[in-house]
Enzyme design. Structure first.
Site, PDB file in Angstrom:
ATOM      1  N   LYS A  61      43.359  41.553  33.655  1.00 57.57           N
ATOM      2  CA  LYS A  61      44.292  41.861  32.562  1.00 57.57           C
ATOM      3  C   LYS A  61      45.183  40.674  32.210  1.00 57.57           C
ATOM      4  O   LYS A  61      45.637  40.519  31.092  1.00 57.57           O
ATOM      5  CB  LYS A  61      45.173  43.063  32.919  1.00 57.57           C
ATOM      6  CG  LYS A  61      46.152  42.806  34.060  1.00 57.57           C
ATOM      7  CD  LYS A  61      47.052  43.996  34.314  1.00 57.57           C
ATOM      8  CE  LYS A  61      46.347  45.103  35.040  1.00 57.57           C
ATOM      9  NZ  LYS A  61      45.874  44.777  36.404  1.00 57.57           N
ATOM     10  N   HIS A 190      51.638  47.435  45.033  1.00 57.95           N
ATOM     11  CA  HIS A 190      51.961  46.284  44.173  1.00 57.95           C
ATOM     12  C   HIS A 190      53.481  46.242  44.094  1.00 57.95           C
ATOM     13  O   HIS A 190      54.093  47.191  43.587  1.00 57.95           O
ATOM     14  CB  HIS A 190      51.338  46.452  42.792  1.00 57.95           C
ATOM     15  CG  HIS A 190      51.354  45.192  41.958  1.00 57.95           C
ATOM     16  ND1 HIS A 190      52.490  44.455  41.752  1.00 57.95           N
ATOM     17  CD2 HIS A 190      50.366  44.533  41.303  1.00 57.95           C
ATOM     18  CE1 HIS A 190      52.198  43.403  40.993  1.00 57.95           C
ATOM     19  NE2 HIS A 190      50.922  43.420  40.709  1.00 57.95           N
ATOM     20  N   SER A 193      55.280  42.668  39.299  1.00 55.71           N
ATOM     21  CA  SER A 193      54.789  41.359  38.851  1.00 55.71           C
ATOM     22  C   SER A 193      55.954  40.370  38.723  1.00 55.71           C
ATOM     23  O   SER A 193      57.000  40.709  38.186  1.00 55.71           O
ATOM     24  CB  SER A 193      54.078  41.526  37.506  1.00 55.71           C
ATOM     25  OG  SER A 193      53.410  40.349  37.173  1.00 55.71           O
ATOM     26  N   GLU A 264      45.549  41.158  44.513  1.00 56.27           N
ATOM     27  CA  GLU A 264      45.190  41.211  43.089  1.00 56.27           C
ATOM     28  C   GLU A 264      46.041  40.236  42.265  1.00 56.27           C
ATOM     29  O   GLU A 264      46.764  40.644  41.355  1.00 56.27           O
ATOM     30  CB  GLU A 264      45.394  42.639  42.562  1.00 56.27           C
ATOM     31  CG  GLU A 264      44.602  43.693  43.300  1.00 56.27           C
ATOM     32  CD  GLU A 264      45.078  45.110  42.995  1.00 56.27           C
ATOM     33  OE1 GLU A 264      46.035  45.273  42.208  1.00 56.27           O
ATOM     34  OE2 GLU A 264      44.502  46.044  43.561  1.00 56.27           O
ATOM     35  N   GLY A 266      47.283  37.798  39.450  1.00 55.71           N
ATOM     36  CA  GLY A 266      46.952  37.466  38.070  1.00 55.71           C
ATOM     37  C   GLY A 266      47.624  36.158  37.708  1.00 55.71           C
ATOM     38  O   GLY A 266      47.022  35.085  37.662  1.00 55.71           O
TER      39      GLY A 266
HETATM   40  C1  LIG Z   1      47.230  46.918  39.467  1.00 56.33           C
HETATM   41  C2  LIG Z   1      47.662  45.516  39.206  1.00 56.33           C
HETATM   42  N1  LIG Z   1      47.174  44.541  40.005  1.00 56.33           N
HETATM   43  C3  LIG Z   1      47.508  43.254  39.810  1.00 56.33           C
HETATM   44  C4  LIG Z   1      48.335  42.873  38.792  1.00 56.33           C
HETATM   45  C5  LIG Z   1      48.634  41.415  38.634  1.00 56.33           C
HETATM   46  O1  LIG Z   1      49.916  41.117  38.984  1.00 56.33           O
HETATM   47  P1  LIG Z   1      50.467  39.620  39.011  1.00 56.33           P
HETATM   48  O2  LIG Z   1      50.105  38.972  37.728  1.00 56.33           O
HETATM   49  O3  LIG Z   1      51.917  39.789  39.209  1.00 56.33           O
HETATM   50  O4  LIG Z   1      49.836  38.919  40.160  1.00 56.33           O
HETATM   51  C6  LIG Z   1      48.916  43.851  37.963  1.00 56.33           C
HETATM   52  C7  LIG Z   1      49.861  43.469  36.921  1.00 56.33           C
HETATM   53  O5  LIG Z   1      50.419  44.252  36.206  1.00 56.33           O
HETATM   54  C8  LIG Z   1      48.553  45.211  38.174  1.00 56.33           C
HETATM   55  O6  LIG Z   1      49.020  46.180  37.388  1.00 56.33           O
END
Ligand SMILES: Cc1ncc(COP(=O)(O)O)c(C=O)c1O
Length: 392
Positions: A61, A190, A193, A264, A266
């Site tokens: 995403k 989580h 973010s 996870e 991003g």
């Molecule tokens: C389920 C999930 N995983 C991972 C992420 C990625 O998070 P980040 O970009 O903070 O590493 C998000 C971000 O909204 C998320 O909703």
């Protein structure tokens, strides 16, 4: 000349000043993302160096550009997908079904059936309704129970929307799964973010340990701990500090090397891979007492485009100019507007830049996270094209 359709190779260092010299400024009426794909390999190396036990599953995403996903698939990361289309993209870019976790706790049934068709085995859940849905559409799934453990300070908190209560609900979700003959294989969280409360990872890992114990007690083979995202994009010192906390917690609560630790991330991978280059197409000096106090520049990307990250992701952006390096250049308080006819379309009002002219370019570094997939061409102003680069 640089080509949009290809990956442009560079020697040693990607020099934006060189790029600006060669580019046709007239053609820059639309903004351009400079994407350095080599940054992804550097970030992966940093990840492995600081958290070798944790396997990253890139959160698609954050930036769903196919070239990014392909590069990460080649490097060997896994993928956190939230929808049918993200799964499709990851598979098309070379990810294997085993390297994908369907990490959206609230999935449309048709997306779940697609996951079944593609043999994406692991799915996150945090409500009884999702467990019933999985029992109906994809009972062969391996479930990961997501609980809530929120950072006290995060750029984008997620806790209002996702995560079951670890004390009140997680055990009953596991018991419900058991009664429906479903398999639970892991626990996830989580912390939010852009996490700025690093001990949150320690708190969450200690709670996860208790939930692991409960799962094992009722007969599940608990083998996955998913520590989510929340890692910084451009600050590797901060990342090192988080890694130290995570590593110490894992050693304390999950010393068994057979437990697979995944995450996870991003923002961590993609934020610093992008620099957005914009052109000033209009200017206004705001005068008081006949003096130009405030320079206002109007540029070709705004909050409806790439800078949506200011509204949705609460990012602070930095503007850099391309004039010759000279510390003696006088700097002025500067307000930068996006191109639309909307006064909400403000990018920053606290930049300090030299006196720039219409036609000059401004660069914004660290623009790779939560920008590209969300941008819209509102008011007819196109979203940036991307020029890809890679070290030779
Ligand atoms: C389920 C999930 N995983 C991972 C992420 C990625 O998070 P980040 O970009 O903070 O590493 C998000 C971000 O909204 C998320 O909703």
């Amino acid at each position: 000349m640089y080509k949009f359709e290809e990956i442009n190779l560079y020697q040693e260092k990607l020099d934006l000043k060189e790029f600006v010299k060669e580019v046709n400024i007239e053609e820059m009426d639309e903004p351009v993302n400079i994407c350095d794909l080599s940054v992804l390999a550097k970030k992966y190396t940093t990840w492995l160096r600081f958290m070798p036990r944790v396997k990253p599953y890139y959160a698609v995403k954050c930036n769903d550009d196919g070239r990014i996903v392909k590069e990460l698939a080649n490097l060997g990361t896994g993928f956190d997908c939230a929808s049918k289309n993200e799964i499709k993209l990851a598979l098309e870019m070379g990810a294997s079904p085993e390297s994908i976790i369907f990490a959206n706790p609230c999935k449309p049934a048709s997306h779940l059936r697609y996951a079944k068709e593609k043999r994406i085995m692991t799915s996150t859940v945090d409500t009884e309704y999702e467990i019933y849905k999985i029992a109906k559409h994809y009972p062969e799934s391996n479930l990961v129970i997501r609980f809530l453990c929120e950072a006290k300070d995060a750029q984008c908190p997620l806790g209002d929307k996702f995560g079951c209560n670890a004390e009140a609900d997680a055990a009953s979700l596991m018991l419900l799964a058991k009664s429906l003959s479903l398999s639970v294989t892991g626990i996830s969280f989580h912390v939010g973010s852009g996490c700025n409360d690093f001990p949150a990872y320690n708190r969450a890992i200690s709670i996860a340990k208790n939930l692991f114990k409960f799962g094992e007690m009722i007969g599940y083979n608990m083998k996955i701990l998913d520590i989510g995202g929340g890692f910084p994009g451009a600050d590797d010192d901060k990342f090192a500090t988080i890694a130290e906390i995570v590593n110490a917690s894992l050693e304390k609560y999950f010393p068994d090397e057979n437990v697979e630790i995944i995450s996870e991330p991003g923002r961590f991978f993609v934020a610093s891979a992008y620099t957005l280059v914009c052109k000033i197409h209009a200017k206004r000096d705001v005068r008081s007492e006949k003096k130009a106090d405030l320079r206002m520049y109007y540029i070709n990307d705004g909050v409806y485009g790439s800078f949506n990250c200011i509204l949705y992701d609460h990012q602070k952006v930095t503007a850099e100019h391309f004039l010759e390096e000279n510390d003696n250049l006088q700097k002025f308080k500067t307000l930068i507007w996006g191109p639309s006819c909307d006064a909400l379309d403000k990018i920053t009002d606290d930049a300090y830049l030299p006196n720039l002219s219409c036609g000059d370019l401004i660069a914004f570094p660290n623009m790779g996270a939560y920008t590209v997939p969300i941008a819209s061409p509102f008011n007819g102003f196109l979203v940036p094209k991307t020029l890809y680069f890679k070290a030779n």
